[in-house]
Design an enzyme around this catalytic site. Sequence first.
Site, PDB file in Angstrom:
ATOM      1  N   LYS A  80      29.388  36.654  30.090  1.00 15.81           N
ATOM      2  CA  LYS A  80      29.329  35.464  30.939  1.00 15.81           C
ATOM      3  C   LYS A  80      28.668  35.817  32.272  1.00 15.81           C
ATOM      4  CE  LYS A  80      32.156  31.661  32.704  1.00 15.81           C
ATOM      5  NZ  LYS A  80      33.500  31.028  32.739  1.00 15.81           N
ATOM      6  N   SER A 155      33.186  26.142  31.949  1.00 16.12           N
ATOM      7  CA  SER A 155      32.028  26.856  32.456  1.00 16.12           C
ATOM      8  C   SER A 155      31.518  27.949  31.507  1.00 16.12           C
ATOM      9  CB  SER A 155      32.359  27.503  33.803  1.00 16.12           C
ATOM     10  OG  SER A 155      33.399  28.458  33.660  1.00 16.12           O
ATOM     11  N   SER A 179      37.819  26.260  31.461  1.00 12.11           N
ATOM     12  CA  SER A 179      36.491  26.822  31.198  1.00 12.11           C
ATOM     13  C   SER A 179      36.389  27.683  29.953  1.00 12.11           C
ATOM     14  CB  SER A 179      36.025  27.635  32.413  1.00 12.11           C
ATOM     15  OG  SER A 179      35.700  26.782  33.477  1.00 12.11           O
TER      16      SER A 179
END
Length: 468
Positions: A80, A155, A179
């Site tokens: 990520k 996210s 997220s």
Amino acid sequence: MDELWALDATELADRLRRRDVSAREVVAAHLARIEQVNPTINAIVTLDAEGALDAAAAADEALAGGAEPGPLHGLPIAFKDTHDTAGMRTTYGSPLFADHVPAANTLIVQRIADAGAIRVGKTNVPEFAAGSHTFNTLFGVTRNPYDPTRSAGGSSGGAAAALAARLLPIADGSDMGGSLRNPASFCNVVGFRPTPGRVPTVPTDDPWDTLGTSGPMARTVADVALLLSVVAGPDPRSPIALDDPGATFRAPLAADLGGVRVAWSPDLGGLPLDPDVRAVLSGAPGVFTALGAHVDAATPDLTEAELVFRTLRANAFEVAYGATFDEQPEQFKPALAWNISQGRTLSRGDVGRARTAWGRLYTAAAAFWDTYDVLIAPVSQVPPFPADWEYPRTVGEAEQHSYLDWMRSAYHVTVLGAPAISVPAGFTPTGLPVGLQIVTRPRSDLFTLRVAAAFEAATNHGRHRPTL
């Protein structure tokens, strides 16, 4: 070998350990898949194919030389883009960090690397991971593999989309307001928000924070457990780290749900819900009943969840980004600027009262867990929405006034301090994925995985692949 990208992580890991297939073959197959599909969905935003192939060759040579393979030996991963990766660009989705190359890995990245995974790149995020739709001015929008006109969530949207499209077998993520869970729901994969402290956040400016936590994503519950077994475990630099070793999560996930007490909350106490989401999830209680569980309609007292989450999030954003915003406000998207400004309206008393309310909420939840073992509820109040929207302006007929409003079904669960997992639960009439949120009492992460695995085995919605 072209189909290696289609295999789940646990099967790939077994084949790699047996030397039925090499790390070079596995990585090459996934790189070819990335080349073919990523231009459509924009999930991976930094790619180091040459470095990945070199690392895979080194992994093969080490195994041939008698080295003991790690649990993730040879499995490709893209981290990520909010998690620092030594020597690889990490932008946090912000133009302020367009050329930022960290000198060191975060703890979750280091643990995954130490377990033998092969780094291929980074996955897309919204700016500073703010919001549950993945877009930014650096890389653009990440699109849903089941319908590229739709959002992949956020996210950890790049991670979820990459998993669903079979670009990666495992992925890391993080979750404050949903997220890990929302993008998993949108992309028909599994996203697990563990109990805060289960996966220590190191380094961090706020080591006592329990709103946000890192966690694993994958296509199956077993694969999530495999990754959790690597990233979980204590660290002396984290004051909230839980002591259980990561190996705890290598235990078998088969479980008898006979007599398990399940609370079914179709709207978490009256939240607006899209009719298609409601319809898809309406069959979930029957699945648990068929598995032997006792199911009631019940919801924990979340009356103060809105105050707690919105206050503490706004305060955290102002502390984290306020000074930089003052220097370069034009570099921040409007929603993030608004959230920072919300933090600036708070007094110390406001923050203190929110923390006191959090204590009351947690105490009330403890009484709920005395009655029920499991809470099942929607992950997201909407199915994947058009990718050119910033956020849904309505849910059902209820107007949504900010980029946070439509995420309540996830962030109201955040403040319970409990493990929560999104598991594929079916599809809308137009083929969009919907996830079920399974929550259990704090620190019962292995039990959460076992319940999720039972639901997964009974339904198999995660086996339905996109057509990309």
